[in-house]
Scaffold this motif. Sequence first.
Motif, PDB file in Angstrom:
ATOM      1  N   GLY A 174       0.939  -1.163   0.037  1.00 44.71           N
ATOM      2  CA  GLY A 174      -0.163  -0.097  -0.060  1.00 44.71           C
ATOM      3  C   GLY A 174       0.848   1.341  -0.126  1.00 44.71           C
ATOM      4  N   ALA A 175       0.332   2.354  -0.063  1.00 48.42           N
ATOM      5  CA  ALA A 175       0.959   3.572  -0.114  1.00 48.42           C
ATOM      6  C   ALA A 175       1.446   4.185   1.272  1.00 48.42           C
ATOM      7  N   ASN A 221      -6.118  14.805  -0.655  1.00 52.68           N
ATOM      8  CA  ASN A 221      -7.242  14.389   0.499  1.00 52.68           C
ATOM      9  C   ASN A 221      -7.028  15.138   1.406  1.00 52.68           C
ATOM     10  N   ILE A 274       4.838   5.679   1.982  1.00 56.15           N
ATOM     11  CA  ILE A 274       5.147   6.723   2.786  1.00 56.15           C
ATOM     12  C   ILE A 274       6.128   6.643   3.793  1.00 56.15           C
ATOM     13  N   ASN A 294       0.941  15.873  -1.605  1.00 50.56           N
ATOM     14  CA  ASN A 294      -0.265  14.900  -1.773  1.00 50.56           C
ATOM     15  C   ASN A 294      -0.991  15.758  -3.127  1.00 50.56           C
ATOM     16  N   VAL A 307      -1.761   9.111  -4.991  1.00 53.71           N
ATOM     17  CA  VAL A 307      -2.573   7.764  -4.988  1.00 53.71           C
ATOM     18  C   VAL A 307      -3.871   8.060  -5.726  1.00 53.71           C
TER      19      VAL A 307
HETATM   20  N1  PMP Z   1      -2.243   8.629   0.995  1.00 51.71           N
HETATM   21  C1  PMP Z   1      -3.450   9.172   0.759  1.00 51.71           C
HETATM   22  C2  PMP Z   1      -3.499  10.723   0.444  1.00 51.71           C
HETATM   23  C3  PMP Z   1      -4.742   8.486   1.089  1.00 51.71           C
HETATM   24  O1  PMP Z   1      -5.711   8.927   0.922  1.00 51.71           O
HETATM   25  C4  PMP Z   1      -4.641   6.821   1.253  1.00 51.71           C
HETATM   26  C5  PMP Z   1      -5.732   6.048   1.801  1.00 51.71           C
HETATM   27  N2  PMP Z   1      -6.397   6.011   1.515  1.00 51.71           N
HETATM   28  C6  PMP Z   1      -3.226   6.652   1.356  1.00 51.71           C
HETATM   29  C7  PMP Z   1      -2.021   7.375   1.244  1.00 51.71           C
HETATM   30  C8  PMP Z   1      -3.039   4.825   1.646  1.00 51.71           C
HETATM   31  O2  PMP Z   1      -3.206   4.245   0.475  1.00 51.71           O
HETATM   32  P1  PMP Z   1      -3.139   2.668   0.758  1.00 51.71           P
HETATM   33  O3  PMP Z   1      -4.414   2.074   1.281  1.00 51.71           O
HETATM   34  O4  PMP Z   1      -2.555   2.231  -0.527  1.00 51.71           O
HETATM   35  O5  PMP Z   1      -2.009   2.322   1.691  1.00 51.71           O
END
Ligand code: PMP
Length: 384
Positions: free
Chosen positions: A94-95, A169, A99, A165, A199
């Motif tokens: 996942g991101a 978000n 990060i 970002n 993302v």
């Molecule tokens: N960065 C942002 C700005 C997010 O909104 C999210 C999750 N929704 C993530 C990172 C994490 O992503 P992941 O579910 O792939 O870990």
Amino acid sequence: MKPANTLFANLGTTIFTVMSQLAVENKAINLGQGFPDGNGPDDVREKAAAFLNDQPNQYPPMMGVPELRDAVAAHAKRFYGLDVGRDEVMVTSGATEAIAACLLGLINPGDEVVLIEPLYDSYLPMVRLAGGIPKLVRLMPPHWDLPRAELAVAFSAKTKAVVLNSPMNPIGKVFTADELSFIAGLVKRHDAYAVCDEVYEHLTFDGCKHIPLMTLPDMRERCLRIGSAGKTFSLTGWKVGYITAAPALLQCAAKAHQFLTFTTPPNLQRAVAYGLGKDAGYFRTLADELEKKRDSLSAGLRKVGFDVPQQPQGTYFVSADFTPLGFKGDDTSFCHFLTTEIGVAAIPISAFFEGNGPQAFVRFAFCKQDDVLAEALDRLAKLR
Ligand code: PMP
Ligand code: GLN
């Protein structure tokens, strides 16, 4: 008993989990935590199922399966004209892990890291865990403009990195070429890096295109670009993310990744590799469908009496000002009230700020079936 780690012990539970739990307890429609209520593209899931049976299920290579590393590289060329080699891509869980790996891999104690509020909730704890000193710059409602002078002041000779970002978000801001070029200038002038959380790269609206900072002049060697299959394929539970960066920079993140998760389920990686190769229609439809949902939810919220000063240009979130509704209390108590009394969960925008942020905005996720959004608006109509 000896105390646990102070940084984590002093943190609450993430707002996304708090609001989702409250939604379940109150049978509320969950427009809080950002996850689609569909099941992602059938063909991508079918590929995963087939790969699970036909392909090895033991540890894949630490940097990711070659198929996905190549697919991320090809995707970067196709959408952004970036020439990326396999050695410039690492797969993460996942991101979120991406990060963490970027920040832990880059930051030394005392390094300054520029962060832009409202910010995703993992950034600050990870910067602090690494011993970094956050330098926070605020975007404020109603227009969430980039305060360029403040941003310039936040950078110094001690700046190791900025976290950017875009699409952002929770406010749905997509940074413009001009804003990116201003940020790139600061990164270059202060010899810093940029951790680019992209993302929501494919979730942009009104013909607005996402521009990776990495594509700007002199940024190719300074950026770590992060993507997530969770968002691109509406499969948030898969936790397949990827980092793209010049080999030496990527190695910094890889050193952290090897002790964070080491690897990510290989057959989900293979299915995501297939997904990234899907035709342009898939990516366009994903955004077009979300754009319609954005429009209907925003219109509905306005009808209820919320002020929606700005349509988000990206992500699957819309933020709304509840001041016109006359509620007495801050955004956290409003979200609590909405969830328990009205039956709709949302996220308070102040959760994306350290300390005293704006108190009158809440975030609604619109990545939901049309009938779910309609039912949520029916319930919200009680606020009128
Ligand atoms: N960065 C942002 C700005 C997010 O909104 C999210 C999750 N929704 C993530 C990172 C994490 O992503 P992941 O579910 O792939 O870990
Ligand atoms: N990124 C998602 C959101 O902003 C939630 C991710 C999570 O729950 N950790 O809602």
